[in-house]
Each structure stands twice: as C-alpha cells, then as structure tokens.
Design an enzyme around this catalytic site. Structure first.
Site, PDB file in Angstrom:
ATOM      1  N   ARG A  86      -1.726   6.614  17.927  1.00 18.42           N
ATOM      2  CA  ARG A  86      -2.291   7.019  16.644  1.00 18.42           C
ATOM      3  C   ARG A  86      -2.896   8.422  16.738  1.00 18.42           C
ATOM      4  O   ARG A  86      -3.398   8.820  17.789  1.00 18.42           O
ATOM      5  CB  ARG A  86      -3.400   6.047  16.209  1.00 18.42           C
ATOM      6  CG  ARG A  86      -2.929   4.629  15.888  1.00 18.42           C
ATOM      7  CD  ARG A  86      -2.116   4.552  14.640  1.00 18.42           C
ATOM      8  NE  ARG A  86      -1.720   3.188  14.301  1.00 18.42           N
ATOM      9  CZ  ARG A  86      -0.610   2.592  14.714  1.00 18.42           C
ATOM     10  NH1 ARG A  86       0.227   3.252  15.502  1.00 18.42           N
ATOM     11  NH2 ARG A  86      -0.319   1.352  14.363  1.00 18.42           N
ATOM     12  N   TYR A 108       0.850  -1.203   0.000  1.00 19.02           N
ATOM     13  CA  TYR A 108       0.000   0.000   0.000  1.00 19.02           C
ATOM     14  C   TYR A 108       0.884   1.250   0.000  1.00 19.02           C
ATOM     15  O   TYR A 108       0.638   2.196  -0.756  1.00 19.02           O
ATOM     16  CB  TYR A 108      -0.873  -0.047   1.243  1.00 19.02           C
ATOM     17  CG  TYR A 108      -1.765   1.118   1.528  1.00 19.02           C
ATOM     18  CD1 TYR A 108      -1.391   2.103   2.446  1.00 19.02           C
ATOM     19  CD2 TYR A 108      -3.016   1.227   0.929  1.00 19.02           C
ATOM     20  CE1 TYR A 108      -2.228   3.163   2.752  1.00 19.02           C
ATOM     21  CE2 TYR A 108      -3.872   2.282   1.235  1.00 19.02           C
ATOM     22  CZ  TYR A 108      -3.465   3.248   2.149  1.00 19.02           C
ATOM     23  OH  TYR A 108      -4.293   4.299   2.463  1.00 19.02           O
TER      24      TYR A 108
HETATM   25  P1  NAP Z   1     -13.141   2.921   1.817  1.00 18.27           P
HETATM   26  O1  NAP Z   1     -14.168   3.315   2.816  1.00 18.27           O
HETATM   27  O2  NAP Z   1     -12.606   1.542   1.787  1.00 18.27           O
HETATM   28  O3  NAP Z   1     -13.736   3.268   0.354  1.00 18.27           O
HETATM   29  C1  NAP Z   1     -12.985   2.904  -0.791  1.00 18.27           C
HETATM   30  C2  NAP Z   1     -13.695   3.498  -1.971  1.00 18.27           C
HETATM   31  O4  NAP Z   1     -12.994   3.154  -3.170  1.00 18.27           O
HETATM   32  C3  NAP Z   1     -15.126   2.966  -2.110  1.00 18.27           C
HETATM   33  O5  NAP Z   1     -15.942   3.977  -2.627  1.00 18.27           O
HETATM   34  C4  NAP Z   1     -14.935   1.854  -3.119  1.00 18.27           C
HETATM   35  O6  NAP Z   1     -16.113   1.567  -3.853  1.00 18.27           O
HETATM   36  C5  NAP Z   1     -13.894   2.477  -4.030  1.00 18.27           C
HETATM   37  N1  NAP Z   1     -13.155   1.465  -4.786  1.00 18.27           N
HETATM   38  C6  NAP Z   1     -12.345   0.501  -4.288  1.00 18.27           C
HETATM   39  N2  NAP Z   1     -11.830  -0.229  -5.293  1.00 18.27           N
HETATM   40  C7  NAP Z   1     -12.337   0.281  -6.463  1.00 18.27           C
HETATM   41  C8  NAP Z   1     -12.188  -0.038  -7.830  1.00 18.27           C
HETATM   42  N3  NAP Z   1     -11.411  -1.039  -8.236  1.00 18.27           N
HETATM   43  N4  NAP Z   1     -12.865   0.701  -8.740  1.00 18.27           N
HETATM   44  C9  NAP Z   1     -13.657   1.728  -8.345  1.00 18.27           C
HETATM   45  N5  NAP Z   1     -13.834   2.097  -7.060  1.00 18.27           N
HETATM   46  C10 NAP Z   1     -13.177   1.370  -6.127  1.00 18.27           C
HETATM   47  O7  NAP Z   1     -11.872   3.885   1.892  1.00 18.27           O
HETATM   48  P2  NAP Z   1     -11.673   5.263   2.699  1.00 18.27           P
HETATM   49  O8  NAP Z   1     -11.294   4.937   4.096  1.00 18.27           O
HETATM   50  O9  NAP Z   1     -12.829   6.162   2.421  1.00 18.27           O
HETATM   51  O10 NAP Z   1     -10.357   5.834   1.976  1.00 18.27           O
HETATM   52  C11 NAP Z   1     -10.469   6.841   1.003  1.00 18.27           C
HETATM   53  C12 NAP Z   1      -9.051   7.282   0.667  1.00 18.27           C
HETATM   54  O11 NAP Z   1      -8.409   7.771   1.852  1.00 18.27           O
HETATM   55  C13 NAP Z   1      -8.183   6.145   0.148  1.00 18.27           C
HETATM   56  O12 NAP Z   1      -7.379   6.602  -0.938  1.00 18.27           O
HETATM   57  C14 NAP Z   1      -7.321   5.780   1.354  1.00 18.27           C
HETATM   58  O13 NAP Z   1      -6.073   5.239   0.941  1.00 18.27           O
HETATM   59  C15 NAP Z   1      -7.167   7.104   2.029  1.00 18.27           C
HETATM   60  N6  NAP Z   1      -6.874   7.021   3.483  1.00 18.27           N
HETATM   61  C16 NAP Z   1      -7.733   6.363   4.318  1.00 18.27           C
HETATM   62  C17 NAP Z   1      -7.418   6.283   5.695  1.00 18.27           C
HETATM   63  C18 NAP Z   1      -8.341   5.575   6.666  1.00 18.27           C
HETATM   64  O14 NAP Z   1      -7.960   5.457   7.844  1.00 18.27           O
HETATM   65  N7  NAP Z   1      -9.501   5.115   6.259  1.00 18.27           N
HETATM   66  C19 NAP Z   1      -6.249   6.873   6.175  1.00 18.27           C
HETATM   67  C20 NAP Z   1      -5.420   7.559   5.283  1.00 18.27           C
HETATM   68  C21 NAP Z   1      -5.741   7.622   3.927  1.00 18.27           C
HETATM   69  P3  NAP Z   1     -17.214   0.550  -3.219  1.00 18.27           P
HETATM   70  O15 NAP Z   1     -17.828   1.283  -2.076  1.00 18.27           O
HETATM   71  O16 NAP Z   1     -18.175   0.318  -4.320  1.00 18.27           O
HETATM   72  O17 NAP Z   1     -16.478  -0.696  -2.803  1.00 18.27           O
HETATM   73  O1  GFB Z   2      -6.269   0.918  12.067  1.00 18.65           O
HETATM   74  P1  GFB Z   2      -5.311  -0.191  12.172  1.00 18.65           P
HETATM   75  O2  GFB Z   2      -5.773  -1.565  11.782  1.00 18.65           O
HETATM   76  O3  GFB Z   2      -4.028   0.071  11.273  1.00 18.65           O
HETATM   77  O4  GFB Z   2      -4.775  -0.214  13.688  1.00 18.65           O
HETATM   78  P2  GFB Z   2      -2.705   0.912  11.505  1.00 18.65           P
HETATM   79  C1  GFB Z   2      -3.985  -1.302  14.113  1.00 18.65           C
HETATM   80  C2  GFB Z   2      -3.655  -1.130  15.592  1.00 18.65           C
HETATM   81  O5  GFB Z   2      -4.871  -1.317  16.374  1.00 18.65           O
HETATM   82  C3  GFB Z   2      -2.677  -2.207  16.029  1.00 18.65           C
HETATM   83  C4  GFB Z   2      -4.739  -2.520  17.154  1.00 18.65           C
HETATM   84  O6  GFB Z   2      -1.934  -1.749  17.124  1.00 18.65           O
HETATM   85  C5  GFB Z   2      -3.642  -3.316  16.446  1.00 18.65           C
HETATM   86  O7  GFB Z   2      -3.023  -4.239  17.357  1.00 18.65           O
HETATM   87  N1  GFB Z   2      -6.032  -3.234  17.195  1.00 18.65           N
HETATM   88  C6  GFB Z   2      -6.639  -3.643  18.327  1.00 18.65           C
HETATM   89  C7  GFB Z   2      -6.769  -3.598  16.145  1.00 18.65           C
HETATM   90  N2  GFB Z   2      -7.766  -4.320  18.028  1.00 18.65           N
HETATM   91  C8  GFB Z   2      -7.876  -4.304  16.667  1.00 18.65           C
HETATM   92  C9  GFB Z   2      -8.831  -4.836  15.762  1.00 18.65           C
HETATM   93  O8  GFB Z   2      -9.813  -5.500  16.157  1.00 18.65           O
HETATM   94  N3  GFB Z   2      -8.624  -4.598  14.437  1.00 18.65           N
HETATM   95  C10 GFB Z   2      -7.558  -3.869  13.988  1.00 18.65           C
HETATM   96  N4  GFB Z   2      -7.455  -3.632  12.659  1.00 18.65           N
HETATM   97  N5  GFB Z   2      -6.594  -3.373  14.818  1.00 18.65           N
HETATM   98  C11 GFB Z   2      -2.931   1.067   8.913  1.00 18.65           C
HETATM   99  C12 GFB Z   2      -2.147   0.697   7.667  1.00 18.65           C
HETATM  100  O9  GFB Z   2      -2.083   0.895  10.028  1.00 18.65           O
HETATM  101  O10 GFB Z   2      -3.305   2.432   8.898  1.00 18.65           O
HETATM  102  C13 GFB Z   2      -2.978   0.951   6.453  1.00 18.65           C
HETATM  103  O11 GFB Z   2      -1.773  -0.663   7.717  1.00 18.65           O
HETATM  104  C14 GFB Z   2      -3.688   2.292   6.498  1.00 18.65           C
HETATM  105  O12 GFB Z   2      -2.138   0.859   5.298  1.00 18.65           O
HETATM  106  C15 GFB Z   2      -4.249   2.659   7.858  1.00 18.65           C
HETATM  107  O13 GFB Z   2      -2.843   3.306   6.077  1.00 18.65           O
HETATM  108  C16 GFB Z   2      -4.673   4.110   7.928  1.00 18.65           C
HETATM  109  O14 GFB Z   2      -3.005   2.297  11.915  1.00 18.65           O
HETATM  110  O15 GFB Z   2      -1.770   0.118  12.349  1.00 18.65           O
END
Ligand code: NAP
Ligand code: GFB
Length: 318
Positions: free
Chosen positions: A212, A139
């Site tokens: 975080r 990623y």
């Molecule tokens: P999300 O809830 O998983 O939503 C992903 C979106 O992308 C959905 O609308 C999904 O459509 C669409 N999608 C996935 N694969 C696709 C494909 N092959 N073709 C067309 N559409 C596709 O993600 P999010 O958390 O909103 O993240 C949005 C952006 O923020 C991403 O670029 C992510 O990397 C970035 N971001 C997220 C976090 C976080 O903590 N969530 C942190 C930092 C950055 P469907 O709904 O139809 O599946």
């Molecule tokens: O949000 P998260 O899954 O991803 O958080 P990261 C992981 C942390 O939460 C670890 C703890 O310390 C886990 O041990 N944790 C505790 C849990 N319980 C749970 C649980 O039930 N589910 C999950 N998922 N975690 C991600 C990146 O890192 O951050 C991705 O790997 C993305 O690429 C995302 O960028 C924003 O914050 O560790």
C-alpha cells in the site's frame, strides 16, 4: 483565490476534513470563509436536506469529502450500501452545487477504484479501463461516476468541477471502529489495547504481504487545498506518495508496534482476506505541478498519529 470565498467542506468532521481544518485554523486565509459540516448538519443522501444546507451556507466553492467510507472488510460486507449511499450523496452535492452556482467543486475518488486487472504504475488515464476489484465494487463504481458527472457539468455547463484520487489515508481523527476501520487505525486500536492489557500478541489480518501507499492526512489536506485554489483541470489528479514509498501491511504493522513501544508479537491470521495485492499509483502528474512538495516520512506520520491517539484516546471514533 481573489475576492471573498465561502468554502463548504462536506465530510468536514472526518479524517480528511479534520486535517483541512488543522491547516485552515493555522493559515487563517484572507477573504476565505471555511464551513466544515458533518452528518449532524444534515443527511447529504437526502436531496432536500442537501438543498437546505446549501441555502443556509451559500458556498462559492465546495470540497466534497462526505461519503460512506470503510476498510476492506466493511466494503466486502456492504457493497450495495456503499454503492447506493455514495451515489445519492455525490449526485445531491454535485447537482445542488450546480443549482446554487458554485464555481468549483473538488471531490474525492480513491486509488482503490482503479481496474483490478491493470498495468503498473496506475495513472489518472486508467480510471475506467476495466472492472474494479470485487471486494469494493460498490464504492468504486460510485466514485468513478463522480468523474463521469464532472465531465458532464463541464461539457454541458462549462463548469470546472474536478476530483482528486488519494491513496490510503491515515492520521488523527481517523475512524477506529474495528468493524469499519482501514488497516492503520484498526491496528493502532489493537496494539494500544494489547499494550494496556499486557496481551502477548496482536492479530494482523491476512498475510501482511499486500502493498500500500499511505499518505498522512495532514499532507493530503495541504494538497486538497492547493487543488481547490490552483489545479485547473476537470480530469482527476492522483494525490499519493511516490511508488518508492509503498510499504507492506507487515511493514505498517511493525511501524505501529514500534510507535506504541509494544513488545508483544504480531500474529498473522492468513485465513482472513488480503484484498487487492497492490494498487501502485504514479504521482508524476502531481510532481509536474508541485515538484518540491515534501511528504511526511511514513514512520514519522505514524509516530505523530500514535501520539495523538494516546493523548485523545477517550474521544476517538470507535
Ligand atoms: P471519514 O473519516 O469516514 O469521514 C466521512 C465524513 O463524511 C464524515 O464527516 C461524515 O460525517 C460524513 N458523512 C458520511 N455520511 C454522510 C451523510 N449521509 N451526510 C452527511 N455527511 C456524511 O472519511 P475520510 O477518510 O475522511 O474520507 C474523506 C473522503 O476521502 C471520502 O470521500 C473518501 O472516499 C475519500 N478517501 C478516503 C481514503 C481513506 O483511506 N480514508 C482513501 C481515499 C479516498 P460524520 O462525522 O458526522 O459521520
Ligand atoms: O485499509 P484496508 O482495510 O483496505 O487494508 P484496502 C486492508 C489490508 O490490511 C488487507 C490487512 O490486506 C488486510 O488483510 N489488515 C490486517 C487489516 N489487519 C487488518 C485489520 O485489522 N483491519 C483491516 N481493515 N485490514 C480499501 C478499500 O482497501 O482502501 C476501500 O476497500 C477504500 O474502498 C480504502 O478505498 C482506501 O486498502 O485493502
């Protein structure tokens, strides 16, 4: 943004996309047509389908959110899928934007893509200073190449395609599927179930010690809309709460337990991975542009999200 604009939001049905929709529906901006798409509108990892989507909507601006996204454990198990899928999606969206004369693209990186060995706080100049954490290298490299590609569109074609770097995001319409979810939606799902089933405790994976920064999706959405309209640089900008707002996983778990009024215990499974211990990012660059921006306090945002979860449980992504 002046005369009429057609703004295409890829990933418009996801956590961040829905938050942007929330604000656009209330703001009803003059001279702007907003189009929110999800994977049912076409697979952006396919070049031809991407071209069809752009031919249909003819965007002048793009907010590019679409990605394969997941929490720590999903990334650890599928690094190659995260790499390839996101490389394909990103090149298709960026190059089709160029082919169609899109004036501005705002894409999304993440604070988890920074070098594993780093000094703190992390800032925007450090994206490429060393290999990312092993748990999500796929990623991370795919996301870093967005920044490299944006530089290419600027140097070769004078385009201002840029990117934002959010910290961890949570809020309504998150992905609550336990295998794929980030920590906050995963714990919300678990605590809600434990309360419904009168379970005596909820399992929190890892030690609970990692730190975080969490941003409420509705705050991030406002900042992404601002980036589209006002941010002038090609170089990325971190969109995060302050270093002082960093919380531990345990703190987050307690806030979720409290918001659900769950009285059982939190049990830590220390055999499970902790992932990166911290990825503390500076929002000084953002503060220079928007010194008065107010973030929703973490516990308030958790309460709002839990309220939404309880009201929409039947329809959540699980
Ligand atoms: P999300 O809830 O998983 O939503 C992903 C979106 O992308 C959905 O609308 C999904 O459509 C669409 N999608 C996935 N694969 C696709 C494909 N092959 N073709 C067309 N559409 C596709 O993600 P999010 O958390 O909103 O993240 C949005 C952006 O923020 C991403 O670029 C992510 O990397 C970035 N971001 C997220 C976090 C976080 O903590 N969530 C942190 C930092 C950055 P469907 O709904 O139809 O599946
Ligand atoms: O949000 P998260 O899954 O991803 O958080 P990261 C992981 C942390 O939460 C670890 C703890 O310390 C886990 O041990 N944790 C505790 C849990 N319980 C749970 C649980 O039930 N589910 C999950 N998922 N975690 C991600 C990146 O890192 O951050 C991705 O790997 C993305 O690429 C995302 O960028 C924003 O914050 O560790």
């Amino acid at each position: 943004m002046g005369d009429s604009k057609r703004i295409l939001v890829t990933g418009g049905t996801g956590l961040v996309g829905r938050a942007i929709q929330y604000h656009v529906e209330r703001e009803k901006p003059e001279g702007e047509t907003w189009i929110f798409i999800g994977s049912k509108d076409g697979n952006l990892s396919d070049r031809e389908q991407t071209r069809e989507i752009f031919a249909k909507h003819q965007p002048t601006h793009v907010i590019h959110l679409a990605a394969m996204v997941g929490g720590l454990f999903h990334n650890m198990a599928h690094n190659l899928d995260f790499l390839r899928t996101n490389l394909l999606i990103n090149d298709n969206v960026l190059h089709t934007s160029y082919e169609r004369g899109v004036k501005k693209v705002v894409s999304c990186l993440s604070t988890c893509i920074f070098p594993d060995k780093t000094t703190y706080p992390i800032d925007e100049t450090m994206v490429h200073n060393g290999p990312p954490n092993d748990t999500n290298f796929g990623y991370s490299y795919a996301k870093r190449l967005i920044d490299v590609q944006n530089r290419g569109y600027h140097e070769q074609y004078g385009l201002s395609y840029t990117s934002v770097i959010p910290c961890n995001v949570f809020g309504p319409y998150d992905n609550f599927n336990l295998e794929h979810a980030h920590v906050i939606p995963a714990l919300m799902r678990k605590v809600h179930a434990a309360k419904l089933e009168n379970k005596p405790n909820v399992q929190v994976l890892g030690t609970g010690k990692p730190l975080r920064q969490f941003i409420y999706s509705r705050d991030l959405a406002k900042l992404i809309i601002w980036t589209l309209r006002e941010y002038p640089e090609v170089k990325p900008i971190i969109l995060s709460v302050g270093e002082e707002d960093e919380v531990s996983i345990k703190d987050a778990a307690v806030a979720i337990k409290t918001a659900f009024s769950y009285e059982g215990d939190l049990v830590f499974d220390t055999s499970a991975a902790d992932g990166q211990f911290k990825k503390t990012a500076s929002n000084a660059k953002l503060r220079n542009y928007l010194p008065d921006f107010k973030f929703t306090p973490f516990s308030e945002a958790i309460r709002e999200t839990v309220h939404w979860y309880n009201e929409n449980y039947e329809h959540i992504r699980k």
